[in-house]
Design a protein around this motif. Sequence first.
Motif, short mmCIF file in Angstrom:
data_model
loop_
_atom_site.label_atom_id
_atom_site.label_comp_id
_atom_site.label_asym_id
_atom_site.label_seq_id
_atom_site.Cartn_x
_atom_site.Cartn_y
_atom_site.Cartn_z
N TYR A 1 48.71 39.39 34.55
CA TYR A 1 48.05 38.09 34.40
C TYR A 1 48.83 36.90 34.97
O TYR A 1 48.22 36.01 35.57
CB TYR A 1 47.63 37.88 32.93
N TYR B 1 48.05 36.89 38.57
CA TYR B 1 46.69 36.41 38.84
C TYR B 1 46.66 34.88 38.81
O TYR B 1 45.99 34.25 39.63
CB TYR B 1 45.69 36.95 37.80
N HIS C 1 45.36 32.40 41.78
CA HIS C 1 44.35 31.34 41.69
C HIS C 1 44.86 30.02 42.28
O HIS C 1 44.09 29.24 42.84
CB HIS C 1 43.92 31.12 40.23
N CYS D 1 40.34 36.79 44.46
CA CYS D 1 40.62 36.64 43.03
C CYS D 1 39.66 35.66 42.36
O CYS D 1 39.56 35.62 41.14
CB CYS D 1 42.07 36.23 42.78
N GLN E 1 40.67 46.87 36.55
CA GLN E 1 41.24 45.62 37.04
C GLN E 1 40.86 45.31 38.48
O GLN E 1 40.93 44.18 38.89
CB GLN E 1 42.77 45.66 36.91
N ALA F 1 41.37 39.41 37.64
CA ALA F 1 41.76 38.03 37.94
C ALA F 1 40.52 37.14 37.95
O ALA F 1 40.54 36.02 37.42
CB ALA F 1 42.46 37.96 39.29
N ASP G 1 39.42 33.28 36.05
CA ASP G 1 39.41 32.19 37.01
C ASP G 1 39.24 30.86 36.25
O ASP G 1 38.23 30.66 35.57
CB ASP G 1 38.23 32.40 37.98
#
Length: 402
Positions: free
Chosen positions: A20, A23, A27, A43, A288, A318, A322
Amino acid sequence: MDAESIIAQLLTPEGRSDPYPLYARAHELGPVMPAGDGMVLVCGYEACKQALRHPGLGADINMVTWGASLDEHPSLAMLSRSLLVANPPHHGRLRSSMSQVFTARRVTALEPQIVRITDALLDTLAESGSSPVEFMDAFAFSLPAHVICELIGVPAEDRHRFRGYAGDLMATLELLADPSGLEAADRAAVEVDHYFTALVEARRGDPRDDLVSALVGVQEQEAQLDDEELVANLTLLLLAGFETTTNLLGNGLQQLFEHPDVMAGLRAGTIPMQGFVDEVLRYDSPVQLSNRIALADGVSIGGLPVPAGNHVVLLLGAANRDPSRYDGPGRFDPRRQDIQPLSFGGGAHYCLGAMLARLEASTAFGRLLSRFPALGPAPGDGPARRDRLTLRGHETLPVVLA
Ligand code: HEM
């Protein structure tokens, strides 16, 4: 940090254990990024949704086979015949046969059996009294395996073998699966092939009220599926519906332990079970990522051109976090509105078992919570994650029930 180093770090043990933070970095870079070597990383939530539905992007068999010979690997050969890695027009033909029999009606009709299987497993758990129990082993792995066998029509006396088969075959779905490490998967594929071939023959002569008989019926009417495809797609059901649902159960229970207020809200009926299950799917997706390949030139995702032959990695886990789609995406909140996780994919390959998985999870959590008011994490060693990236779940999750 760029897209290439994000991918490299996701493949390390730390990245697999907690993707995480990576991710969140992704972003910051944008919803879609070139990642070198003909690869694109997606993503963003909207970009992932667009990519899943884009007719110019297809399933990418190479992300499963990695150039290994299908002749040498029965597990990969079996998977290559399944709808998961098929593209049009082949995919439409396979999917139409499968969805004719794997209907919402069949799933709804399975509910009493799901309740019965759940309660039987909980009866066994209850025998532990106040001693710790390993939830993954005693419940989360067993429930989906029994349910899929029930759906397909595998007789009760043969089911004990299928948990092992499904576990071994799963290695074929992990990103960067090492083809040299597929011995167990190949052995399982050969045995499952023999088993399902014999079952198909048996049902052809003596149909029952199960999915195998229904598929044989479709095969006879429409000649859409040959025998090899029929067996490969039965195997896909076993494979796709097993560890994924197991992970949903484990990931969900962990959230209950971390959020006692949610556990209380579900028991009191102030939090809807469906909202809880959807938020688990969003917050800690059992699957995932997925992959696609650009089938022709002219494809563009989130404004980035994706030339023919480029590989696209879709970070579903991901996309579900968002920040431009969900407020405070790192907060677990089953009361949030409009939870629409991408955990079941989308478009032509949208998960065939999504409804079944949701039904299993809501039945399991509902009955677990009402039966064991003292349910909690066992003292001592905490839960342990499986060392996997694509399929995110637990190896162990010790609990106490009383
Ligand atoms: C929580 C549980 C589950 C999750 C998170 C999940 C996730 C997914 C995802 C992400 C895909 C799309 C893959 C892609 O686009 O490349 C997929 C496809 C599929 N799933 Fe599931 N799945 C779950 C449970 C099940 C169950 C219970 C079954 C059946 C018994 C099932 C059967 C399938 C099949 C057959 C496909 C392929 C569909 C196609 O390619 O047309 N899944 N699943």
